[in-house]
Structures are given as C-alpha cells and as structure tokens.
Design a protein around this motif. Structure first.
Motif, PDB file in Angstrom:
ATOM      1  N   LYS A   3      44.936  44.099  26.906  1.00  0.00           N
ATOM      2  CA  LYS A   3      45.219  43.035  27.863  1.00  0.00           C
ATOM      3  C   LYS A   3      45.748  41.812  27.128  1.00  0.00           C
ATOM      4  CE  LYS A   3      42.091  44.215  31.645  1.00  0.00           C
ATOM      5  NZ  LYS A   3      41.037  43.720  32.562  1.00  0.00           N
ATOM      6  N   ALA A  57      46.742  38.731  31.967  1.00  0.00           N
ATOM      7  CA  ALA A  57      45.449  38.729  32.667  1.00  0.00           C
ATOM      8  C   ALA A  57      44.871  37.336  32.885  1.00  0.00           C
ATOM      9  CB  ALA A  57      44.446  39.585  31.898  1.00  0.00           C
ATOM     10  N   VAL A  90      43.231  32.672  36.325  1.00  0.00           N
ATOM     11  CA  VAL A  90      42.801  34.068  36.341  1.00  0.00           C
ATOM     12  C   VAL A  90      43.778  34.856  37.202  1.00  0.00           C
ATOM     13  CG1 VAL A  90      40.979  35.673  37.027  1.00  0.00           C
ATOM     14  CG2 VAL A  90      40.372  33.460  36.034  1.00  0.00           C
ATOM     15  N   ASN A  91      44.292  35.951  36.661  1.00  0.00           N
ATOM     16  CA  ASN A  91      45.205  36.834  37.386  1.00  0.00           C
ATOM     17  C   ASN A  91      44.431  38.073  37.828  1.00  0.00           C
ATOM     18  OD1 ASN A  91      47.229  38.441  38.389  1.00  0.00           O
ATOM     19  ND2 ASN A  91      48.418  38.535  36.496  1.00  0.00           N
ATOM     20  N   LYS A  92      44.160  38.188  39.113  1.00  0.00           N
ATOM     21  CA  LYS A  92      43.468  39.350  39.654  1.00  0.00           C
ATOM     22  C   LYS A  92      44.398  40.087  40.604  1.00  0.00           C
ATOM     23  CE  LYS A  92      39.084  40.832  41.660  1.00  0.00           C
ATOM     24  NZ  LYS A  92      37.748  40.404  42.159  1.00  0.00           N
ATOM     25  N   ASN A  93      44.966  41.179  40.101  1.00  0.00           N
ATOM     26  CA  ASN A  93      45.895  42.001  40.889  1.00  0.00           C
ATOM     27  C   ASN A  93      47.065  41.179  41.431  1.00  0.00           C
ATOM     28  OD1 ASN A  93      44.192  44.301  40.538  1.00  0.00           O
ATOM     29  ND2 ASN A  93      42.894  43.573  42.218  1.00  0.00           N
ATOM     30  N   LYS A  95      47.126  37.983  42.077  1.00  0.00           N
ATOM     31  CA  LYS A  95      46.700  36.733  42.711  1.00  0.00           C
ATOM     32  C   LYS A  95      46.232  35.773  41.632  1.00  0.00           C
ATOM     33  CE  LYS A  95      43.368  34.731  45.951  1.00  0.00           C
ATOM     34  NZ  LYS A  95      42.204  34.971  46.832  1.00  0.00           N
ATOM     35  N   THR A  97      44.473  32.385  40.441  1.00  0.00           N
ATOM     36  CA  THR A  97      43.512  31.365  40.847  1.00  0.00           C
ATOM     37  C   THR A  97      43.321  30.375  39.719  1.00  0.00           C
ATOM     38  OG1 THR A  97      42.355  32.960  42.256  1.00  0.00           O
ATOM     39  CG2 THR A  97      41.165  30.944  41.694  1.00  0.00           C
ATOM     40  N   LYS A 256      35.433  33.874  32.843  1.00  0.00           N
ATOM     41  CA  LYS A 256      36.159  34.050  34.097  1.00  0.00           C
ATOM     42  C   LYS A 256      37.172  35.182  33.981  1.00  0.00           C
ATOM     43  CE  LYS A 256      35.525  29.406  35.970  1.00  0.00           C
ATOM     44  NZ  LYS A 256      34.583  29.871  37.005  1.00  0.00           N
ATOM     45  N   TRP A 257      37.788  35.330  32.808  1.00  0.00           N
ATOM     46  CA  TRP A 257      38.760  36.406  32.596  1.00  0.00           C
ATOM     47  C   TRP A 257      38.117  37.772  32.459  1.00  0.00           C
ATOM     48  CZ3 TRP A 257      40.855  33.171  27.985  1.00  0.00           C
ATOM     49  CH2 TRP A 257      41.681  32.133  28.474  1.00  0.00           C
TER      50      TRP A 257
END
Length: 279
Positions: A3, A57, A90-93, A95, A97, A256-257
């Motif tokens: 990652k 990520a 934070v990159n979640k799929n 998205k 934030t 958070k990551w």
C-alpha cells in the motif's frame, strides 16, 4: 500488494514524515511505503484526483494545502471542519475523508508532562492565533479545560477566534496584558514560529514573572530547545517541545489509515536521531 501512503506540500523536501512512518510500517511488518510528494497549489486538485485514480491509501497534508484541500474531499470530520483545516486524508474505496490530527496530537503529547495535573483543572495561555493555534484551541476545549485564554500580537485575531467559539472560559489578550498575568497560568503554549530558524534569538513572550513548575510548551521541535524553553528551564519551569506533537499527530493518522496504533517510542526515536539531539 504494497500500500502507498504519503505527504503532500510545497515545499516538502524537509519533511521527516517518510522516515517516521516507514520505520513504523517496518516495525509492524506491514507491506506499505510512505513517500513525500511535492505538490504546488495549482496542481493540488489533480493530485487529489490522482489519490483516487492510483488508489493511494492515505495522505498527510502540510503547508500550504491544509485549507484548500478541503474542497476536493468527499467528507470532512466534524473537528476538522471546526478547525477549518485538514492534515490527514483517508481513502476508503475511493471515498476521501479529511481529518485534523494536529490538535489532538498536541494534547496527547502535553498529557505526558502533566504529571499530577489534570487538563480540566488547568488555566492555559495559548500564544498565537494562526492555524496551529486553532487546532490546539478547539482540541483543548474538547478536553474541558478550566480556562483557556489567547494572546496574540494582533489582539483582533485572538478575539475573532474566541468569539467564534463563544467560550465562557476564554478571553483574548494582548501580549503585554498576558505578560502581566503570566503567573496565573498552569500551562503556557507557544503556537507561533517565533524561535524557529532563522529567528533563534527571539521569544514569543517574556517569562520574567512565570511561576516555578509552570508547564512551558513550544510546538517548535527544530531546534528542540528554543531560547524560550531555555529561559523557562532556568526559571524552574517544566519544558515541553513540539516533537511529541509531531509524533502523536502522525501516530493518530497512522491509526486512521491502518487501524493499528504504532509504537510512539520508535517513531519519536527516529525523529530525535534525525534532529541530532535528545527529546
């Protein structure tokens, strides 16, 4: 698959974040790497689009992008919205934030030197009214401190911050007014760049009347002991530099990551070695 994480800023060559985070990744055996990316203001939007496109990520965000990056994100954490700046993404799929870990990172580092004090019982003077001051101010208010005053060279800026929160435990002071009542505070916090290279001989406020055992805190960590902290030490105060804030804000971002809270001591030792001193 490895990652990718990173930090964006302009300039960015001086950043110690890659050393700190890569050491934390290695210590935990995580397949991840952290890079520094030089992003100029006019390329910020395309850089954030690249985060989604490349599946990066997570990011840290530093000067001058902490405010301007917010409009390119999908969601902003409530505390970051209140502060008005983001330093962690934070990159979640796909998205994105935005969070601000600066203030809570500072608070966590401050707790290390409180010893027999509790924040909710402390009277605190915050010097400065810029971005760092905002992050620390709102984070300290969340801790329910007894008294949290702001002193700034331009009193109107301090007043604007106090009025924004409408906090009954805060008031705005000039630097001269603050010096006159400095012995009434348990904790003094410098959030300005005064004392940082090349202004090594400058101090943010006089400590002539400071009490012994007052905690004197400076968010600067290079140099690790500013002239202000040296004077505080000579007065018998408890000194606290900005190294802990830098490390703790990074640790909170790391969690958070990854969902894992890293070893603070390992991260701190990396930066201490880089600075060639002791914390």
């Amino acid at each position: 698959m490895e990652k990718l994480y990173g930090v964006i800023g302009d300039p960015i060559g001086q950043s110690m974040s890659p050393d700190m985070h890569n050491t934390a990744f290695q210590s935990l055996g995580l397949q991840a790497v952290y890079k520094a990316f030089h992003v100029t203001p006019e390329r910020l939007q395309s850089a954030i689009e690249g985060v989604r496109g490349l599946g990066i990520a997570g990011l840290n965000v530093t000067i001058p992008h902490k405010i301007s990056v917010m409009k390119y994100l999908d969601e902003i954490d409530p505390l970051a919205s209140k502060i008005g700046a983001v330093n962690t993404i934070v990159n979640k799929n796909g998205k994105l934030t935005g969070y601000n870990t600066d203030g809570i990172g500072y608070v966590n580092s401050l707790k290390e030197v409180l010893i027999d004090k509790k924040l909710e019982n402390c009277s605190i003077l915050l010097i400065g009214a810029g971005g760092a001051a905002r992050a620390i101010y709102f984070s300290l208010l969340e801790e329910g401190v007894a008294r949290l005053d702001l002193a700034n060279r331009t009193v109107e800026k301090a007043e604007a911050l106090v009025n924004e929160q409408l906090s009954s435990q805060s008031r705005a002071l000039s630097l001269a007014e603050a010096e006159g009542v400095i012995n009434t505070y348990d904790i003094l916090i410098n959030t300005t760049s005064i004392g940082m290279y090349p202004n090594l001989e400058e101090i943010p406020i006089s400590l002539e009347n400071v009490n012994e055992n007052t905690i004197v805190s400076d968010i600067i960590y290079n140099p690790m002991q500013t002239k202000w902290l040296k004077e505080a030490n000579d007065k018998g105060a408890i000194t606290h530099n900005g190294l802990g804030m830098f490390v703790f804000q990074g640790a909170i971002a790391f969690e958070k990551w990854t969902g894992i809270y890293p070893d603070i001591d390992i991260m701190k030792s990396v930066i201490t070695r880089k600075l060639g001193g002791i914390s």
